[in-house]
Design an enzyme around this catalytic site. Sequence first.
Site, PDB file in Angstrom:
ATOM      1  N   ARG A 140       0.849  -1.210   0.000  1.00  0.00           N
ATOM      2  CA  ARG A 140       0.000   0.000   0.000  1.00  0.00           C
ATOM      3  C   ARG A 140       0.874   1.245   0.000  1.00  0.00           C
ATOM      4  O   ARG A 140       2.093   1.159   0.199  1.00  0.00           O
ATOM      5  CB  ARG A 140      -0.851   0.047   1.271  1.00  0.00           C
ATOM      6  CG  ARG A 140      -1.973  -0.926   1.295  1.00  0.00           C
ATOM      7  CD  ARG A 140      -2.826  -0.707   2.525  1.00  0.00           C
ATOM      8  NE  ARG A 140      -2.264  -1.243   3.745  1.00  0.00           N
ATOM      9  CZ  ARG A 140      -2.258  -0.593   4.915  1.00  0.00           C
ATOM     10  NH1 ARG A 140      -2.763   0.618   5.007  1.00  0.00           N
ATOM     11  NH2 ARG A 140      -1.745  -1.158   5.990  1.00  0.00           N
ATOM     12  N   SER A 154      11.183   9.884   8.909  1.00  0.00           N
ATOM     13  CA  SER A 154      10.063  10.837   8.893  1.00  0.00           C
ATOM     14  C   SER A 154      10.553  12.160   9.463  1.00  0.00           C
ATOM     15  O   SER A 154      11.477  12.179  10.297  1.00  0.00           O
ATOM     16  CB  SER A 154       8.923  10.303   9.763  1.00  0.00           C
ATOM     17  OG  SER A 154       8.009  11.334  10.042  1.00  0.00           O
ATOM     18  N   TYR A 204       6.704   7.058  17.669  1.00  0.00           N
ATOM     19  CA  TYR A 204       7.012   7.180  16.235  1.00  0.00           C
ATOM     20  C   TYR A 204       8.280   8.021  16.009  1.00  0.00           C
ATOM     21  O   TYR A 204       9.157   7.655  15.232  1.00  0.00           O
ATOM     22  CB  TYR A 204       5.805   7.805  15.544  1.00  0.00           C
ATOM     23  CG  TYR A 204       5.823   7.800  14.041  1.00  0.00           C
ATOM     24  CD1 TYR A 204       5.574   6.633  13.307  1.00  0.00           C
ATOM     25  CD2 TYR A 204       6.080   8.969  13.327  1.00  0.00           C
ATOM     26  CE1 TYR A 204       5.564   6.658  11.917  1.00  0.00           C
ATOM     27  CE2 TYR A 204       6.068   8.990  11.942  1.00  0.00           C
ATOM     28  CZ  TYR A 204       5.808   7.827  11.237  1.00  0.00           C
ATOM     29  OH  TYR A 204       5.795   7.849   9.859  1.00  0.00           O
ATOM     30  N   ILE A 249       2.277  12.926   3.810  1.00  0.00           N
ATOM     31  CA  ILE A 249       2.073  12.314   2.494  1.00  0.00           C
ATOM     32  C   ILE A 249       0.679  11.687   2.492  1.00  0.00           C
ATOM     33  O   ILE A 249       0.261  11.074   3.483  1.00  0.00           O
ATOM     34  CB  ILE A 249       3.144  11.230   2.196  1.00  0.00           C
ATOM     35  CG1 ILE A 249       4.562  11.764   2.440  1.00  0.00           C
ATOM     36  CG2 ILE A 249       2.985  10.698   0.776  1.00  0.00           C
ATOM     37  CD1 ILE A 249       5.018  12.906   1.558  1.00  0.00           C
TER      38      ILE A 249
HETATM   39  P1  NAP Z   1       0.627   2.793   4.874  1.00  0.00           P
HETATM   40  O1  NAP Z   1      -0.096   3.264   3.672  1.00  0.00           O
HETATM   41  O2  NAP Z   1      -0.057   2.805   6.191  1.00  0.00           O
HETATM   42  O3  NAP Z   1       1.200   1.314   4.579  1.00  0.00           O
HETATM   43  C1  NAP Z   1       1.963   0.668   5.555  1.00  0.00           C
HETATM   44  C2  NAP Z   1       2.626  -0.538   4.937  1.00  0.00           C
HETATM   45  O4  NAP Z   1       3.454  -1.177   5.920  1.00  0.00           O
HETATM   46  C3  NAP Z   1       1.628  -1.582   4.452  1.00  0.00           C
HETATM   47  O5  NAP Z   1       2.159  -2.151   3.275  1.00  0.00           O
HETATM   48  C4  NAP Z   1       1.624  -2.602   5.592  1.00  0.00           C
HETATM   49  O6  NAP Z   1       1.253  -3.917   5.168  1.00  0.00           O
HETATM   50  C5  NAP Z   1       3.085  -2.552   5.993  1.00  0.00           C
HETATM   51  N1  NAP Z   1       3.345  -3.028   7.368  1.00  0.00           N
HETATM   52  C6  NAP Z   1       2.859  -2.509   8.529  1.00  0.00           C
HETATM   53  N2  NAP Z   1       3.315  -3.221   9.573  1.00  0.00           N
HETATM   54  C7  NAP Z   1       4.113  -4.201   9.075  1.00  0.00           C
HETATM   55  C8  NAP Z   1       4.857  -5.267   9.647  1.00  0.00           C
HETATM   56  N3  NAP Z   1       4.904  -5.459  10.977  1.00  0.00           N
HETATM   57  N4  NAP Z   1       5.531  -6.107   8.818  1.00  0.00           N
HETATM   58  C9  NAP Z   1       5.497  -5.932   7.477  1.00  0.00           C
HETATM   59  N5  NAP Z   1       4.824  -4.940   6.873  1.00  0.00           N
HETATM   60  C10 NAP Z   1       4.135  -4.081   7.669  1.00  0.00           C
HETATM   61  O7  NAP Z   1       1.993   3.643   5.097  1.00  0.00           O
HETATM   62  P2  NAP Z   1       2.640   4.827   4.247  1.00  0.00           P
HETATM   63  O8  NAP Z   1       1.970   6.083   4.609  1.00  0.00           O
HETATM   64  O9  NAP Z   1       2.810   4.430   2.816  1.00  0.00           O
HETATM   65  O10 NAP Z   1       4.070   4.878   4.961  1.00  0.00           O
HETATM   66  C11 NAP Z   1       5.179   4.132   4.522  1.00  0.00           C
HETATM   67  C12 NAP Z   1       6.359   4.486   5.405  1.00  0.00           C
HETATM   68  O11 NAP Z   1       6.596   5.896   5.378  1.00  0.00           O
HETATM   69  C13 NAP Z   1       6.141   4.145   6.881  1.00  0.00           C
HETATM   70  O12 NAP Z   1       7.359   3.706   7.449  1.00  0.00           O
HETATM   71  C14 NAP Z   1       5.741   5.471   7.492  1.00  0.00           C
HETATM   72  O13 NAP Z   1       6.052   5.522   8.869  1.00  0.00           O
HETATM   73  C15 NAP Z   1       6.599   6.420   6.684  1.00  0.00           C
HETATM   74  N6  NAP Z   1       6.090   7.788   6.651  1.00  0.00           N
HETATM   75  C16 NAP Z   1       4.803   8.060   6.222  1.00  0.00           C
HETATM   76  C17 NAP Z   1       4.374   9.374   6.172  1.00  0.00           C
HETATM   77  C18 NAP Z   1       3.001   9.756   5.678  1.00  0.00           C
HETATM   78  O14 NAP Z   1       2.655  10.947   5.784  1.00  0.00           O
HETATM   79  N7  NAP Z   1       2.214   8.852   5.129  1.00  0.00           N
HETATM   80  C19 NAP Z   1       5.240  10.404   6.585  1.00  0.00           C
HETATM   81  C20 NAP Z   1       6.510  10.089   7.014  1.00  0.00           C
HETATM   82  C21 NAP Z   1       6.932   8.776   7.035  1.00  0.00           C
HETATM   83  P3  NAP Z   1      -0.329  -4.345   5.043  1.00  0.00           P
HETATM   84  O15 NAP Z   1      -0.861  -3.624   3.833  1.00  0.00           O
HETATM   85  O16 NAP Z   1      -0.274  -5.804   4.859  1.00  0.00           O
HETATM   86  O17 NAP Z   1      -0.991  -3.896   6.302  1.00  0.00           O
END
Ligand code: NAP
Length: 244
Positions: A14, A142, A155, A188
Amino acid sequence: MIEGKVAVVTGGSRGMGAIIAEKLAQEGADVAVIYAGNEEKANAVCDKCITANNVRAGAYKCDVADFKSVKETVAALKKDFGTVDILINNAGVTRDKLLAMMKESEFDEVVDTSLKGAFNMVRHCCGLMIKNNGGCIINMSSVSGLMGNPGQVNYSAAKAGLVGLTKSVAKELAGKNIRCNAVAPGFIDTDMTKELLKQNPDLLNAVPLKRAGRPEDVADAVMFLIKAEYITGAVLRVDGGIAM
Ligand code: NAP
């Protein structure tokens, strides 16, 4: 540089991870998508990679926080793909709560997924990279780890820890031609932030560029770092300027 390489993207089912996996496949890499539970979405990402680009792709269910599961998954990857050249440690979760209310389990889950998950992956993939005399690791940090954020002690700690991990890995493995960098996104637009931004749209007022980033913005930065052969130990902000 990317064509014919084997790339592993944790959290590739995702959000940003899915777009990163697709961009890697577009440039000719074979892609392994690691996910926690969302089998359907992980398989859909792999199907898209295969159909559009004629590369190999496979989905692997693995809790990156679990040392033994990661060991077994990397062994399966080696069997299926032969090696690992590019590792994107992107899996992460949030369990936001004010410090006085935060449960021990909420702290542990966040740190174990982002920080220990990256350690587990690097620990089990680095032998393959050392054998290849080359590799590239990107860790998803992040701005929360750079600036701190109320309600995100867990976090912020995990994401700041990733910066330290990135720099130590970069120094330790540079002699083996393995680079390690981090990306620090701001807001994001993914599942992780959807509800937060819907309920607090004024949060984006603090972003100099006045909008949330797209997963593509982060994926572009990841692709840049993979190709940037003289950059290691760097933290690249993709945040519309919020943490400058
Ligand atoms: P997201 O849409 O919530 O997707 C999270 C992904 O991580 C999913 O593919 C999920 O798998 C997987 N996941 C969660 N726990 C896991 C585990 N224990 N083992 C293996 N896979 C796991 O997240 P996102 O927003 O794309 O974020 C991606 C990364 O960027 C994260 O590290 C997040 O902290 C970082 N980030 C995000 C933002 C933001 O604004 N979105 C900002 C800064 C940093 P399932 O689909 O199977 O649940």
